[in-house]
Motif scaffolding. Structure first.
Motif, short mmCIF file in Angstrom:
data_model
loop_
_atom_site.label_atom_id
_atom_site.label_comp_id
_atom_site.label_asym_id
_atom_site.label_seq_id
_atom_site.Cartn_x
_atom_site.Cartn_y
_atom_site.Cartn_z
N TYR A 197 -5.85 -6.76 -6.79
CA TYR A 197 -6.50 -6.44 -5.63
C TYR A 197 -8.19 -7.01 -5.51
O TYR A 197 -8.63 -7.33 -4.77
N ARG A 198 -8.45 -6.93 -6.74
CA ARG A 198 -10.11 -7.28 -6.89
C ARG A 198 -10.20 -8.71 -6.55
O ARG A 198 -11.24 -9.31 -5.90
N TRP A 255 1.02 -1.15 -0.08
CA TRP A 255 0.00 0.07 0.08
C TRP A 255 0.79 1.30 -0.03
O TRP A 255 0.54 2.31 -0.47
N THR A 299 1.72 6.65 -7.18
CA THR A 299 0.65 7.27 -8.04
C THR A 299 1.07 8.92 -8.21
O THR A 299 0.97 9.47 -9.39
N CYS A 336 -0.98 -0.46 -13.48
CA CYS A 336 -2.03 -0.22 -12.58
C CYS A 336 -3.44 -1.56 -13.02
O CYS A 336 -3.93 -1.93 -12.13
N THR A 364 -4.75 -3.61 -10.02
CA THR A 364 -6.26 -3.57 -9.75
C THR A 364 -6.80 -4.88 -9.77
O THR A 364 -7.56 -5.55 -9.12
N LEU A 397 -5.23 4.53 -12.20
CA LEU A 397 -5.17 3.58 -10.84
C LEU A 397 -6.75 3.10 -10.65
O LEU A 397 -6.83 1.76 -10.42
N LEU A 398 -7.72 3.97 -10.94
CA LEU A 398 -8.98 3.57 -10.37
C LEU A 398 -9.78 3.05 -11.52
O LEU A 398 -10.62 2.58 -11.13
N GLY A 399 -9.14 2.98 -12.65
CA GLY A 399 -9.85 2.12 -13.63
C GLY A 399 -10.90 3.31 -14.53
O GLY A 399 -11.72 2.73 -15.20
#
Length: 574
Positions: free
Chosen positions: A402-403, A327, A334, A395, A399, A370-372
């Motif tokens: 993470y999902r 993290w 970022t 990214c 992601t 990063l957030l898609g």
């Protein structure tokens, strides 16, 4: 006759011949017989033995004396032959005291002395625990011939005196420890002519049919030592005919007082011989100096009792897919990607005189990737676009991982790690632990340990009774240090519902703080070997494990039934 019976009784033993003064004819003849039979022996003059405590005794000489008496490892049988015919009875009896005969009940003792001293010698405190004791009581005529070092068979021409000697009878006595309504007594084995061929028909090994033994013990709330009572009942039918159980006056296992050298509690009661034995006493080096133990029949390690690991809070599921280091790396990369993108665009705008990109736009561009989300604006320079593409690929990996990890954590809840070791206790911030007040082997383990981890645990330990310790465990953030089988019985009885569920967790690691449970005995107890042999048979038959399980299950069933009728379930905090 005396030598023949003595040879039968002493066969296979290491023999110590003790007398006071000049050797008698009897001793000379016995020495010749033992030499012919090639039997091991030691001859001691009691006049040269160390003086009793309080006088100027040489401690090293006393140690050498005891080594000569009992130290030969080639023999499992020890025997003493004592000649009291010279009249120096006190000297020989003092030698018995110095020889620590009271602590060796299975040593075989043969005494040869005057008829008038039979009771005084056999009831001497040194012979209080001796099982195999045989006394040959001689009349005055025989004593006179022995003291004059005259052959009892005599010579031709001395027919009158020697005929009287040959026809004289020798009375044979043995001592029994519990035959007189539970107390010691003397058995008359008969009279024999001095030169008569004779065999010892009487079994001089003592029995315990009329004895009544005192057992010192501390009762517990749950009969965690029910197998000890079962073992006592089995021993009663085999060796211990009757017994009475009582508590020590201070209800303690035993604390050693260094200023006096004495013990309190159960150990002190056995040290002063105010009881015969005790149930469930763990042997330690200090206790073995003042009491004896049977063989260890049941281990009793220490465990850490805690509340079962609880699920982590649900809100932490959002951050659990990645460790803290990952993290931190994402948070730093970022804005760094936005800064590099802004610098590249800024440099290109200066060279080409085109409009550049604001810093806020560059940061939002890296964050949206990063957030898609689709970036509102993009760079115009080729180098910046390559950088943006590399960031986009990273990214996608971040992601996607993470999902998938988040789905797994939401499906299977993660729990706090359990507490299995003392290191876990010390490493858990804000965690507390305690145990029940005790002066037994568990206190010795914590108080005298050289392990720094154990010392740290001992420095922060709390003391509560059983109910308070279990109450604190159920509240959480607290561990209870206690005996494994004891607390297993408690949990099974009071903290387990009808479906077999319990909120209590026992550590996977056991701490063998001492060798286990055994029976404790006063020094020199003559029945200790018999009890140990019975316990050995019980262990080999698997009855100890059976009794432990039987006691725990029976107790748990009984209590659960009562609680079910009362409409109660497993205990809860508060």
């Amino acid at each position: 006759m005396v030598m023949q019976v003595g040879h039968e009784m002493l066969r296979g033993c290491h023999i110590v011949l003790a007398t006071a003064g000049e050797p008698t004819v009897f001793l000379d003849n016995l020495l010749s017989l033992l030499h012919r039979k090639e039997m091991a022996m030691t001859v001691i003059n009691a006049d040269a033995a160390p003086q009793p405590p309080g006088q100027h005794q040489d401690e090293q000489n006393r140690i050498n004396l005891l080594r000569g008496l009992w130290g030969d490892p080639r023999f499992t049988c020890r025997a003493l032959v004592l000649d009291l015919t010279q009249g120096k009875v006190n000297t020989v009896l003092r030698f018995l005291e110095e020889s620590a005969l009271r602590e060796r009940p299975h040593a075989r003792v043969i005494l040869l002395g005057p008829n008038a001293l039979t009771e005084g010698v056999l009831f001497h405190p040194s012979l209080e625990n001796t099982i195999h004791t045989l006394y040959f009581a001689l009349n005055d005529l025989i004593l006179q011939r022995l003291r004059q070092r005259t052959s009892i068979k005599g010579k031709e021409g001395d027919g009158t005196v020697n005929s009287r000697v040959r026809d004289s009878l020798v009375d044979m006595f043995s001592k029994c420890l519990y035959c007189m309504d539970g107390t010691s007594g003397i058995r008359f084995l008969g009279s024999r002519s001095l030169l008569q061929e004779s065999e010892l028909q009487e079994n001089i090994t003592d029995d315990y049919d009329a004895s009544r033994f005192t057992i010192i013990n501390i009762p517990t709330r749950v009969r965690r030592r029910g197998h000890q009572l079962n073992s006592t009942q089995h021993s009663q039918s085999s060796a211990l005919s009757a017994y009475v159980v009582r508590e020590p006056w201070d209800r303690q296992w035993g604390v050693f007082a260094e200023e006096t050298g004495n013990w309190t509690g159960i150990v002190g009661t056995l040290q002063y011989e105010k009881a015969d034995l005790s149930l469930g006493v763990g042997p330690t080096a200090d206790r073995l100096r003042v009491m004896e133990h049977s063989r260890v029949y049941s281990p009793e390690p220490f465990v850490i009792v805690s509340l079962k690991p609880q699920p982590l809070p649900q809100y932490l599921a959002l951050i659990r897919p990645y460790e803290g280091e990952v993290w931190v790396l994402v948070i730093l990369l970022t804005p760094a990607a936005g800064v590099v993108l802004w610098l590249l665009q800024k440099t290109w705008s200066i060279i080409s005189e085109e409009r550049g990109m604001k810093f806020s736009s560059a940061f939002l561009c890296s964050l949206s990737i990063l957030l898609g989300d689709q970036s509102p604006t993009g760079p115009t320079h080729v180098t910046a676009r390559v950088l943006l593409g590399s960031w986009m690929l990273n990214c996608m990996i971040i992601t996607a991982a993470y999902r998938s990890s988040l789905i797994a954590h939401l499906t299977v809840q993660k729990k706090f790690p359990p507490i299995n070791t003392f290191e876990d206790l010390l490493g858990r911030k804000g965690w507390r632990w305690g145990r029940m007040p005790s002066s037994g082997t568990s206190f010795t383990f914590f108080n005298k340990s050289s392990d720094p981890v154990v010392n740290s645990v001992f420095m922060n330990i709390e003391y509560h009774d059983l109910d308070e310790n279990m109450k604190q465990v159920l509240k959480g953030g607290y561990s209870f240090l206690t005996n494994k089988y004891y607390v297993s019985a408690i949990i099974s009885t009071y903290y387990t519902n009808s479906l077999g569920y319990t909120p209590i967790y026992l550590s996977s690691k056991d701490y063998p703080i001492y060798s286990g449970f055994s029976w404790g005995f006063r020094k020199g107890a003559p029945f200790r070997r018999a009890v140990s042999m019975i316990q050995q048979r019980i262990i080999e038959a698997g009855l100890i494990t059976h009794w432990v399980d039987d006691v725990v299950k029976a107790r748990a069933r009984k209590v659960r039934m009562k609680r079910k009728l009362a409409g109660q379930e497993t205990r809860r905090p508060g």
